[in-house]
Design an enzyme around this catalytic site. Structure first.
Site, short mmCIF file in Angstrom:
data_model
loop_
_atom_site.label_atom_id
_atom_site.label_comp_id
_atom_site.label_asym_id
_atom_site.label_seq_id
_atom_site.Cartn_x
_atom_site.Cartn_y
_atom_site.Cartn_z
N LYS A 11 84.02 39.51 7.00
CA LYS A 11 84.22 39.53 5.58
C LYS A 11 85.88 39.69 5.01
O LYS A 11 86.51 40.19 5.78
CB LYS A 11 83.42 40.87 4.85
CG LYS A 11 81.78 40.70 5.02
CD LYS A 11 80.93 41.38 4.39
CE LYS A 11 79.69 41.25 4.64
NZ LYS A 11 78.65 42.34 3.87
N TYR A 51 74.28 34.60 -1.28
CA TYR A 51 73.65 35.78 -1.28
C TYR A 51 72.70 36.11 -2.36
O TYR A 51 72.30 36.96 -2.90
CB TYR A 51 74.64 37.01 -1.70
CG TYR A 51 75.46 37.53 -0.51
CD1 TYR A 51 74.64 38.35 0.54
CD2 TYR A 51 76.77 37.46 -0.17
CE1 TYR A 51 75.37 38.81 1.40
CE2 TYR A 51 77.42 37.79 0.88
CZ TYR A 51 76.79 38.33 1.78
OH TYR A 51 77.52 39.27 2.86
N PHE A 59 74.80 45.17 -7.99
CA PHE A 59 76.03 44.88 -7.34
C PHE A 59 76.39 43.32 -6.92
O PHE A 59 77.31 43.10 -6.51
CB PHE A 59 76.04 45.69 -5.81
CG PHE A 59 75.09 45.29 -4.72
CD1 PHE A 59 75.04 44.21 -4.13
CD2 PHE A 59 73.87 46.18 -4.65
CE1 PHE A 59 74.06 43.77 -3.33
CE2 PHE A 59 72.77 45.78 -3.77
CZ PHE A 59 72.67 44.62 -2.96
N ARG A 87 72.53 43.10 14.94
CA ARG A 87 72.32 44.21 13.83
C ARG A 87 72.68 45.44 14.11
O ARG A 87 73.31 46.76 13.59
CB ARG A 87 71.14 44.37 13.11
CG ARG A 87 70.85 43.01 12.48
CD ARG A 87 71.30 42.75 11.13
NE ARG A 87 70.87 43.62 10.25
CZ ARG A 87 71.03 43.73 9.04
NH1 ARG A 87 71.67 42.63 8.39
NH2 ARG A 87 70.50 44.51 7.93
N THR A 93 74.57 49.22 6.74
CA THR A 93 75.08 48.59 5.68
C THR A 93 76.23 49.74 4.96
O THR A 93 77.25 49.17 4.79
CB THR A 93 74.01 48.11 4.21
OG1 THR A 93 72.99 47.72 5.01
CG2 THR A 93 74.77 47.47 3.47
N ARG A 104 80.68 48.38 11.64
CA ARG A 104 81.22 48.96 10.23
C ARG A 104 81.36 50.25 10.35
O ARG A 104 82.36 50.59 9.41
CB ARG A 104 79.69 48.58 9.50
CG ARG A 104 79.43 47.48 9.16
CD ARG A 104 78.07 46.96 8.61
NE ARG A 104 77.78 45.84 7.85
CZ ARG A 104 76.70 45.42 7.59
NH1 ARG A 104 75.57 46.03 7.68
NH2 ARG A 104 76.37 44.24 6.92
N ASN A 114 82.18 46.05 3.67
CA ASN A 114 81.64 46.70 4.78
C ASN A 114 81.88 45.72 5.97
O ASN A 114 81.07 45.56 7.11
CB ASN A 114 80.05 46.96 4.69
CG ASN A 114 79.14 45.74 4.57
OD1 ASN A 114 79.56 44.82 4.66
ND2 ASN A 114 77.98 46.10 4.54
N HIS A 117 79.00 40.70 8.38
CA HIS A 117 77.54 40.51 7.98
C HIS A 117 76.93 39.87 9.41
O HIS A 117 77.56 39.38 10.31
CB HIS A 117 77.65 39.34 7.00
CG HIS A 117 76.24 38.41 7.24
ND1 HIS A 117 75.46 38.55 6.21
CD2 HIS A 117 75.93 37.49 7.62
CE1 HIS A 117 74.14 38.13 6.19
NE2 HIS A 117 74.49 37.27 7.36
N GLU A 128 71.46 30.33 7.55
CA GLU A 128 72.99 30.97 7.14
C GLU A 128 74.12 29.92 8.32
O GLU A 128 74.96 29.50 7.96
CB GLU A 128 73.24 32.23 7.66
CG GLU A 128 72.34 33.13 6.37
CD GLU A 128 72.27 34.54 6.92
OE1 GLU A 128 71.82 35.10 5.91
OE2 GLU A 128 72.86 35.19 7.92
P1 IDP Z 1 73.34 44.04 4.91
O1 IDP Z 1 74.60 43.07 4.96
O2 IDP Z 1 73.31 45.25 6.08
O3 IDP Z 1 71.95 43.14 5.54
P2 IDP Z 1 72.12 43.99 2.59
O4 IDP Z 1 71.23 45.04 1.69
O5 IDP Z 1 71.31 42.75 2.70
O6 IDP Z 1 72.90 44.53 3.63
O7 IDP Z 1 73.17 43.54 1.48
C1 IDP Z 1 74.19 42.63 1.49
C2 IDP Z 1 75.60 42.72 1.16
O8 IDP Z 1 75.69 43.49 -0.04
C3 IDP Z 1 76.07 44.09 2.22
O9 IDP Z 1 76.35 43.70 3.39
C4 IDP Z 1 77.22 44.61 1.17
O10 IDP Z 1 78.38 43.80 1.34
C5 IDP Z 1 76.62 44.62 -0.12
N1 IDP Z 1 76.01 45.34 -0.76
C6 IDP Z 1 74.70 46.16 -0.08
N2 IDP Z 1 74.44 47.23 -0.98
C7 IDP Z 1 75.25 47.49 -1.79
C8 IDP Z 1 75.54 48.22 -2.66
O11 IDP Z 1 74.69 49.53 -3.10
N3 IDP Z 1 76.89 48.28 -3.59
C9 IDP Z 1 77.86 47.29 -3.26
N4 IDP Z 1 77.28 46.26 -2.45
C10 IDP Z 1 76.31 46.52 -1.60
MG MG Z 2 70.86 41.65 4.31
#
Ligand code: IDP
Ligand code: MG
Length: 142
Positions: A11, A51, A59, A87, A93, A104, A114, A117, A128
């Site tokens: 990212k 997304y 968010f 993962r 996350t 991460r 973070n 991805h 993807e």
């Molecule tokens: P993941 O990347 O671990 O699968 P997801 O829940 O699918 O997590 O969320 C996608 C992306 O959205 C996360 O990697 C992060 O960049 C962002 N994200 C997720 N939850 C939050 C939040 O509570 N606040 C801000 N950004 C978030």
């Molecule tokens: Mg996800």
């Protein structure tokens, strides 16, 4: 047990901070083989599409702004049980909950920024990878 391929993306925060080399080293040392790789940049519409599943989340727009804020590195990775193992390598996350030694934990700046991805299923890995790569840019995963 998942399939042999996953899709991953370094990212903008991690790319900007020049963590790309360290992250790629961790990925390769964990046994993943890079099958396709390039740097690119998402515009806002592309980030919204990538997304889309999160469009109702509070968010979402901040995530879209962040993900289109600078270059990213996208890749297709091969390993047995790729989706699950990747993962595990990237961690939770939320970096404050991410396990020691995960990407991460080491390189995320916040829940949003973070660092990396990883696809969450074989089906999404395919979708993807198709989003970013043409068939001629790939080796074994056509
Ligand atoms: P993941 O990347 O671990 O699968 P997801 O829940 O699918 O997590 O969320 C996608 C992306 O959205 C996360 O990697 C992060 O960049 C962002 N994200 C997720 N939850 C939050 C939040 O509570 N606040 C801000 N950004 C978030
Ligand atoms: Mg996800």
């Amino acid at each position: 047990m998942s399939g042999n391929f996953t899709f991953a993306m370094i990212k903008p925060n991690a790319f900007r901070q020049n963590y790309t080399g360290s992250i790629l080293a961790m990925i390769c040392e964990a046994g993943f083989r890079i099958q396709a790789l390039k740097t690119t940049i998402l515009n806002k519409d592309e980030a919204r599409q990538f997304y889309a599943i999160h469009r109702s989340k509070p968010f979402y727009e901040d995530l879209v702004t962040f993900m289109s804020s600078g270059p990213i590195l996208v890749m297709i990775l091969e390993k047995e049980n790729a989706v699950e193992d990747f993962r595990a390598l990237i961690g939770n996350t939320d970096p404050s909950k991410a396990e020691e030694g995960t990407i991460r934990k080491l390189y995320a700046r916040s829940v949003r920024a973070n660092a990396i991805h990883g696809s969450d299923s074989d089906e999404n890995a395919r979708i993807e990878a198709d989003f970013f790569f043409s068939t001629r840019e790939r080796f074994s995963w056509k």
